[in-house]
Scaffold this active site. Structure first.
Site, short mmCIF file in Angstrom:
data_model
loop_
_atom_site.label_atom_id
_atom_site.label_comp_id
_atom_site.label_asym_id
_atom_site.label_seq_id
_atom_site.Cartn_x
_atom_site.Cartn_y
_atom_site.Cartn_z
N HIS A 1 0.86 -1.18 0.00
CA HIS A 1 0.00 0.00 0.00
C HIS A 1 0.90 1.24 0.00
CE1 HIS A 1 -2.91 2.83 1.84
NE2 HIS A 1 -3.84 2.03 1.36
N ASP B 1 3.06 -4.65 8.17
CA ASP B 1 1.85 -3.87 8.02
C ASP B 1 0.67 -4.82 8.20
OD1 ASP B 1 -0.43 -2.63 7.08
OD2 ASP B 1 0.48 -1.80 5.28
N GLN C 1 -4.64 -5.34 7.28
CA GLN C 1 -5.65 -6.27 6.78
C GLN C 1 -5.60 -7.63 7.47
OE1 GLN C 1 -8.02 -5.39 4.77
NE2 GLN C 1 -7.20 -3.35 4.28
N LYS D 1 -10.32 -0.90 10.90
CA LYS D 1 -10.43 -2.14 10.12
C LYS D 1 -10.64 -3.34 11.04
CE LYS D 1 -7.30 -0.24 6.60
NZ LYS D 1 -8.19 0.06 5.50
N CYS E 1 -4.90 2.32 -3.72
CA CYS E 1 -3.66 2.89 -3.16
C CYS E 1 -2.49 1.92 -3.30
CB CYS E 1 -3.85 3.31 -1.71
SG CYS E 1 -5.03 4.66 -1.50
#
Length: 404
Positions: A121, A198, A201, A224, A362
């Site tokens: 991202h 990261d 998600q 999220k 993105c």
């Protein structure tokens, strides 16, 4: 899973959009919030509104305890060694920028290399580019195959003795690919490099154990994870966090100030300057408790069923082409419908009450890899149903007839 009961916990799922019952398939962008989260926000502002840590009165004490209880529960959720390794940020992007501005500036210098993947991202690309411009370091990129999987044989060639950091996404927001973090971390460790994951998600869909992952940093966003927007978490290993300079000055990050100099506070407060986002941190704990009440095993099992069913049903549409179809992935479907523009498909689905995301998500370098401008992305979670997938498929078949 008592799906009907769960859906009642999310009032927004009863919305009517363009005369149709809402089907919300944009969970990778942000998840919906259960009533418990909204009620926690109300509870704080109605009954406990106060600043934390230093107030000598009942409301401040209640707010402080609720705030720190959220930190404790997050440490438990991610199996951190200690809650003082949980730092509240404004989100995943803020967490990565914090690491780049502190760890990066202190420990990465001219000629050093930072390894990213093709599917990052923008938030896990731009902060490192800014750092490289400042210190003279270089970015190297892990290649992926057509299915959207990192090529481990090629990846091994990317790491060198100059590698100082691997910063890689756990689950791709654009493709749903679950990356082989353990293998990549091992490659980075063999070269003496640090590791940032990261987890935007992955934090609510996978069992994230930061000790097992052996990462130095893990970042994620509350919104999220069925929590409030504008809030996130940075986990870090204690020895590294203690060596890092503060990110911003003022407020809780201070222990003692004199015009001749300042003594900084201990972890985690060293990195939480100013008055924090108290209400949302407290509400974040409500979302965690909600997830814990269902159970991560049950959530994962149910979402895997949606993934398998969704892939099977969408594959029945002849003109539909998946963009990224990794063997290990979450319930994210990224696709193109014949020659139709992704934006047109998204608008026509919206007219049918179905919310999906269209565009480059993105991840422009990833789209460039595939030679496309963007995709249609349907991202599912535990409050979605097989019946909603059926409606999506029927709608796409109808749109396909009109556009192709």
């Amino acid at each position: 899973m008592q799906i009907d009961s769960i859906r009642k916990d999310f009032p927004v799922l009863n919305e009517i959009v363009h005369g149709k019952n809402l089907i919300y398939f944009d969970n990778a962008a942000t998840t919906q919030k259960p009533k418990a989260v909204v009620e926690a926000l109300n509870e704080y502002y109605y009954h406990d509104n106060s600043n934390i840590h230093r107030g000598a009165h009942t409301l401040a004490d209640r707010a402080t305890k609720a705030y720190e209880a959220s930190r404790e529960n997050l440490a438990k959720w991610f199996n951190a060694e200690s809650s003082d390794q949980i730092i509240f940020t404004r989100g995943t992007t803020d967490g990565i920028n914090l690491v780049a501005a502190t760890f990066g500036k202190q420990f990465i210098s001219e000629g050093d290399e930072i390894v990213l993947s093709t599917m990052e991202h923008h938030s896990n690309i731009v902060p490192w580019q800014m750092l490289c411009e400042n210190v003279g370091a270089k970015i190297k990129v892990l290649p992926i195959n057509e299915k959207g999987e990192i090529n481990l044989e090629e990846a091994e060639k990317i790491f060198t003795d100059k590698t100082k950091l691997l910063a890689v996404v756990h689950v791709s927001n654009a493709l749903g690919t679950i990356n082989p973090i353990s293998e990549l971390t091992k490659m980075a460790r063999e070269k003496g490099a640090s590791v940032l994951i990261d987890g935007a998600q992955s934090a609510s869909h996978l069992d994230v154990d930061v000790q097992k992952l052996d990462c130095d940093f893990f970042v994620c966003s509350a919104h999220k994870m069925y929590g409030p927007t504008g809030l996130g978490v940075l986990y870090g290993k204690r020895d590294i966090l203690e060596k890092m300079n503060p990110y911003q000055g003022g407020g809780e990050m201070i222990k003692e100030v004199d015009f001749e100099g300042t003594t900084y506070n201990e972890l985690p407060f060293k990195f939480e300057a100013g008055t924090p986002n108290i209400a949302d941190v407290i509400a974040f704990n409500a979302s965690l408790k909600y997830l814990q009440s269902i159970g991560r095993d049950r959530i994962r099992e149910y979402e895997n069923d949606l993934k398998e069913y969704g892939r099977k049903r969408l594959s029945e549409i002849g003109s539909l082409k998946f963009v990224g179809d990794a063997d290990q992935k979450t319930a994210i479907f990224s696709f193109l419908l014949g020659n139709a523009h992704a934006f047109d498909v998204g608008m026509m689905l919206d007219a049918k009450g179905i919310a999906v995301r269209t565009g480059h998500h993105c991840t422009q370098p990833l789209m460039k890899h595939y030679g496309i401008e963007g995709t249609v992305r349907a991202s599912l979670t535990f409050y979605n149903t097989r019946e909603e997938i059926d409606i999506l498929v029927e709608s796409l078949i109808d749109i396909d007839k009109k556009l192709n």
